[in-house]
Design a protein around this motif. Sequence first.
Motif, mmCIF file in Angstrom:
data_model
loop_
_atom_site.group_PDB
_atom_site.id
_atom_site.type_symbol
_atom_site.label_atom_id
_atom_site.label_comp_id
_atom_site.label_asym_id
_atom_site.label_seq_id
_atom_site.Cartn_x
_atom_site.Cartn_y
_atom_site.Cartn_z
ATOM 1 N N UNK A 1 17.125 21.689 82.581
ATOM 2 C CA UNK A 1 16.204 20.806 83.309
ATOM 3 C C UNK A 1 14.813 21.427 83.458
ATOM 4 N N UNK A 2 14.712 22.730 83.215
ATOM 5 C CA UNK A 2 13.400 23.370 83.399
ATOM 6 C C UNK A 2 12.433 22.856 82.351
ATOM 7 N N UNK A 3 11.180 22.649 82.761
ATOM 8 C CA UNK A 3 10.228 22.167 81.753
ATOM 9 C C UNK A 3 9.508 23.332 81.080
ATOM 10 N N UNK A 4 9.960 24.546 81.399
ATOM 11 C CA UNK A 4 9.395 25.722 80.729
ATOM 12 C C UNK A 4 10.070 25.930 79.370
ATOM 13 N N UNK A 5 11.408 25.917 79.369
ATOM 14 C CA UNK A 5 12.125 26.215 78.135
ATOM 15 C C UNK A 5 12.192 24.990 77.213
ATOM 16 N N UNK A 6 12.553 23.839 77.793
ATOM 17 C CA UNK A 6 12.676 22.615 76.994
ATOM 18 C C UNK A 6 11.519 21.698 77.372
ATOM 19 N N UNK B 1 8.151 13.471 73.580
ATOM 20 C CA UNK B 1 6.890 13.595 74.308
ATOM 21 C C UNK B 1 7.073 14.657 75.388
ATOM 22 N N UNK B 2 5.986 15.274 75.869
ATOM 23 C CA UNK B 2 6.149 16.356 76.856
ATOM 24 C C UNK B 2 6.865 15.880 78.118
ATOM 25 N N UNK B 3 7.805 16.733 78.573
ATOM 26 C CA UNK B 3 8.588 16.450 79.781
ATOM 27 C C UNK B 3 7.719 16.571 81.020
ATOM 28 N N UNK B 4 7.938 15.668 81.968
ATOM 29 C CA UNK B 4 7.397 15.896 83.314
ATOM 30 C C UNK B 4 8.619 16.035 84.218
ATOM 31 N N UNK B 5 8.382 16.277 85.510
ATOM 32 C CA UNK B 5 9.527 16.460 86.409
ATOM 33 C C UNK B 5 10.373 15.188 86.520
ATOM 34 N N UNK B 6 9.797 14.048 86.119
ATOM 35 C CA UNK B 6 10.562 12.789 86.178
ATOM 36 C C UNK B 6 11.554 12.671 85.024
ATOM 37 N N UNK B 7 11.406 13.523 84.006
ATOM 38 C CA UNK B 7 12.211 13.344 82.785
ATOM 39 C C UNK B 7 13.192 14.490 82.561
#
Length: 469
Positions: free
Chosen positions: A284-289, A248-254
């Motif tokens: 940890x970036x939610x841009x790449x992963x 599922x899409x990552x948020x900053x919590x994940x």
Amino acid sequence: MATDTAKISQLKSAVANLNQISESEKTGFVNLVSRYLSGEAQQVEWSKIQTPTDEVVVPYDTLAPTPEDPEETKKLLDKLVVLKLNGGLGTTMGCTGPKSVIEVRNGLTFLDLIVIQIENLNKKYGCSVPLLLMNSFNTHDDTQKIVEKYSNSNIEIHTFNQSQYPRLVVDDFVPLPSKGHTDKDGWYPPGHGDVFPSLKNSGKLDALLSKGKEYVFVANSDNLGAVVDLKILNHLIRNKNEYCMEVTPKTLADVKGGTLISYDGKVQLLEIAQVPDQHVNEFKSIEKFKIFNTNNLWVNLKAIKRLVEADALEMEIIPNPKEVDGVKVLQLETAAGAAIKFFDHAIGINVPRSRFLPVKATSDLLLVQSDLYTLVDGFVIRNPARTIPANPSIDLGPEYKKVANFLSRFKSIPSIIELDSLKVVGDVWFGAGITLKGKVSIVAKSGVKLEIPDGAILQNKEINGPEDL
């Protein structure tokens, strides 16, 4: 220091004398330690990582609709088994038994909700979806007692234990129980990657196959979003996928959650532990992963049998250092998600966030007990009145860590439909019928008891003492 070969032969003779565990557990354990000592490469070559395409990680909204004919649906469901990972104790939340018996909502536990959901499926379609619970030696006895209360339900409930492995003394690689630690502290359950061999060793796998079952849906018992999904099951059967991981899409919590990558032409799980230090921030970036593993897994039973019998499931080893009575020990674990690369036609499905609703702490309990969710037929459903897709962020101080303390400090759970964030620190007590909106911070000074009165409406407020109310 003994050579690795010497270590292994010493370990084998020590393990041979541990009569608390089965031969298959002894073999599995020695294999795991041998692999660990051989130092097989855990890290990935960063330059070879590719972002998976939509063929590999399928968007949920592109899945075909489920058959409208209830007979066809029954046929699908008759191929399914639901397996919940039930080895965890509720210790982090101050509970003594299995985590799955913590009350979640309306007096119902995780296990109650799981049973109600499957009962409703079986009743609605006249099918027979069994429920399997994989316990650990920590949760087995309690779970056996709890399961008795469902004896009149229309579900077959099976329990089996995952492996019991001895903790290793770091200094000399001797099993801790061989040094007299024969109580529970000497042992550990080796992570949920163990679900595949344990399913086979318990005899449950062959029994399920003989009944015509084809797929198992594996999920953590504390994930309230992990419910049977017919669209996913239908897709896997039609496309002969042996393995599917829901992401599922990552948020900053994940940001620390494992993600799926394409690597050497296969789909595989990338965990933070495998990432070279210089790339951790990129990971940890939610841009790449952009996605992470929910640990909702759908796996073909025949494929599990084939791979376990061939000893082919060599998942990455996760070393977990602990200390028992001042002795440094190591427990080696594996994760079920890492098995994805060994199965044929393995895929991810990028599912809505609603399928990932874990309760890991009392802050999560606050969310699911509030008006943000309602309970329908055992399903925890999000309140459509909340227009913001993300849940509020909740930060509760140590006074709220244990479930009993958490419950005693709230006369009733506040309304949080319009809440963005809540921070509570110190000796704070909540009255009944309170509404929280926007950003609310309540920090009681040391030694001060702060009581939020019944019916209070707090919107974008910082409260440090009674004078701020």
